[in-house]
Write a protein that holds these residues in place. Structure first.
Motif, mmCIF file in Angstrom:
data_model
loop_
_atom_site.group_PDB
_atom_site.id
_atom_site.type_symbol
_atom_site.label_atom_id
_atom_site.label_comp_id
_atom_site.label_asym_id
_atom_site.label_seq_id
_atom_site.Cartn_x
_atom_site.Cartn_y
_atom_site.Cartn_z
ATOM 1 N N UNK A 36 -7.812 4.611 6.509
ATOM 2 C CA UNK A 36 -7.552 3.498 5.125
ATOM 3 C C UNK A 36 -8.054 2.120 5.562
ATOM 4 N N UNK A 37 -8.852 1.580 4.639
ATOM 5 C CA UNK A 37 -9.291 0.137 4.932
ATOM 6 C C UNK A 37 -9.038 -0.622 3.425
ATOM 7 N N UNK A 38 -8.115 -1.913 3.812
ATOM 8 C CA UNK A 38 -7.596 -2.595 2.571
ATOM 9 C C UNK A 38 -8.066 -3.690 2.698
ATOM 10 N N UNK A 80 -3.438 7.670 8.044
ATOM 11 C CA UNK A 80 -2.509 8.113 7.347
ATOM 12 C C UNK A 80 -1.320 8.558 7.933
ATOM 13 N N UNK A 81 -1.369 8.719 9.295
ATOM 14 C CA UNK A 81 -0.262 9.180 9.975
ATOM 15 C C UNK A 81 0.714 7.965 10.497
ATOM 16 N N UNK A 124 0.811 -1.023 0.201
ATOM 17 C CA UNK A 124 -0.115 -0.217 -0.082
ATOM 18 C C UNK A 124 0.908 1.370 -0.183
ATOM 19 N N UNK A 125 0.845 2.170 -0.997
ATOM 20 C CA UNK A 125 1.610 3.393 -1.164
ATOM 21 C C UNK A 125 0.705 4.710 -0.781
ATOM 22 N N UNK A 126 1.085 5.451 -0.020
ATOM 23 C CA UNK A 126 0.551 6.659 0.318
ATOM 24 C C UNK A 126 1.166 7.740 -0.558
ATOM 25 N N UNK A 127 0.621 8.523 -1.315
ATOM 26 C CA UNK A 127 1.372 9.442 -2.295
ATOM 27 C C UNK A 127 0.851 10.931 -1.807
ATOM 28 N N UNK A 128 1.905 11.670 -1.584
ATOM 29 C CA UNK A 128 1.084 13.242 -1.236
ATOM 30 C C UNK A 128 0.976 13.762 -2.659
#
Length: 377
Positions: A190-192, A204-205, A160-164
């Protein structure tokens, strides 16, 4: 001339007896009547009756800048299936593309990358090259979600990648043991869901899972409620025929959601009832699995089927579908994802991105070029 000499309030009263077809024809008489007949006050009564799709949501006017006449026309085109089909983008290999809309920007996943394209609805196509590109997965992107500040993606590599969105900075989450089939992000959560039979909750933190929920089977679809309550409410049912997996979930309100899947049904659920139960069903006429759905928050549902890129529109007040659009005849491909706004519907197949433009009808077939002429609408 006598008609134009009448007071405006009398003209309004006369035009209140006309339907939308008669008003459209009347507006072609002369420029003066055209400008008067196009006023919102003239179309207000008709708009209340005919605007069904993509304009109002839960009683709120979302597009006050669009003239009521144009909104009635687009709404009727939606209802009667009058549109212009366009192939906006093609690629050579079969993919499982996913899309999201953010105003006039379209996000499209292709293999391991997510491209950001500016929409040009007036030309029926995307800009030639993406404005931005988000990457980082080793294998294909399965799902992604877009928020005001971030783009969160899950891939076949289990990551899982979190992009700004502004600076392009990315953070990798530890993810799952197998591919991430589905993902949603709302309010910092986030739910996956994964093929490894687990669903995980993140923030997100932090790049460590807040909670891991074991499931009895592969997880194909997840959605976060607008209330963002992390608790088990109920089981929506288990007495379905074998293989009736849910492939897409859409929350319309905290207490109302829609599902679709392999068993060819769209279902509407009311979570306020005890026990929670399905309150309405719509069956796909050709017995095809339904890969994706979207609602406008008012009366319309759009669904994507598993064969030949079939998109259907439904009115919640009816049991039969309104219209069917077959996007592919040569190659049988599911509609992997669809999104729509006021005037356009966008759908992705294995090798193409399609658009349906409901502002105008299909292109006429001509055996030879004809001179362009101005036509009043």
């Amino acid at each position: 001339m006598f008609l134009l000499q009448l007071p405006e309030d009398v003209l309004y009263h006369i035009m209140s007896y006309l339907d939308y077809r008669a008003l459209s024809r009347l507006s072609q008489v002369c420029k003066t009547i055209y400008h008067f007949a196009n006023r919102d006050a003239v179309w207000k009564k008709i708009a209340k009756e005919f605007i069904n799709t993509g304009i109002t949501r839960q009683g709120k006017d979302l597009y006050p800048h669009i003239p009521l006449k144009d909104r009635v026309k687009v709404s009727q085109n939606w209802y009667h299936g009058i549109c212009r089909k366009e192939v906006m983008l093609k690629w050579r290999i079969n993919l499982l593309p996913w899309i999201q809309l953010d105003g006039d920007v379209l996000y499209l996943s292709q293999a391991a990358d997510i491209g950001v394209y500016h929409l040009r609805p007036d030309r029926g196509r995307l800009q030639r090259s993406p404005m931005a590109l988000f990457s980082g997965h080793q294998e294909d992107v399965c799902r992604f979600a877009v928020t005001d500040t971030h783009l969160v993606s899950g891939g076949s590599d289990g990551k899982i990648l979190v992009h700004h969105r502004r600076n392009g900075f990315s953070v990798e989450y530890s993810g799952h043991n197998q591919e991430v089939n589905c993902l949603d992000c709302r309010g910092g959560l986030i739910v996956s869901g994964s093929r490894d039979r687990t669903a995980r909750i993140w923030t997100l933190s932090s790049n460590f899972p807040r909670c891991t929920i074991p499931m009895n089977d592969r997880v194909w679809s997840v959605a976060i409620s607008p209330t963002q309550r992390c608790e088990l409410l109920c089981c929506l049912g288990s007495e379905f025929r074998r293989g009736a997996g849910v492939l897409d979930i859409v929350y319309e309100s905290p207490f109302h959601l829609f599902t679709c899947g392999y068993d060819t049904f769209i279902r509407s659920w009311d979570l306020r009832l005890s026990p929670r139960k399905c309150v309405m069903e719509w069956e796909e006429p050709h017995d095809s699995a339904l890969y994706c759905i979207q609602t406008d928050g008012n009366h319309m549902i759009a669904s994507g089927s598993s064969y030949y890129g079939v998109v259907r529109t439904w009115d919640k007040r009816q049991t039969r579908c309104l219209e069917m659009f077959q996007l592919s005849t040569a190659v049988s491909s599911p509609v992997y994802c669809l999104r729509f706004n006021t005037s356009h519907l966008y759908a992705t197949l294995a090798t193409t991105l399609h658009s349906l433009d409901f502002r105008q009808g299909p292109r006429p077939r001509r055996s030879h070029p004809l001179p362009q002429t101005a036509v009043g609408i």
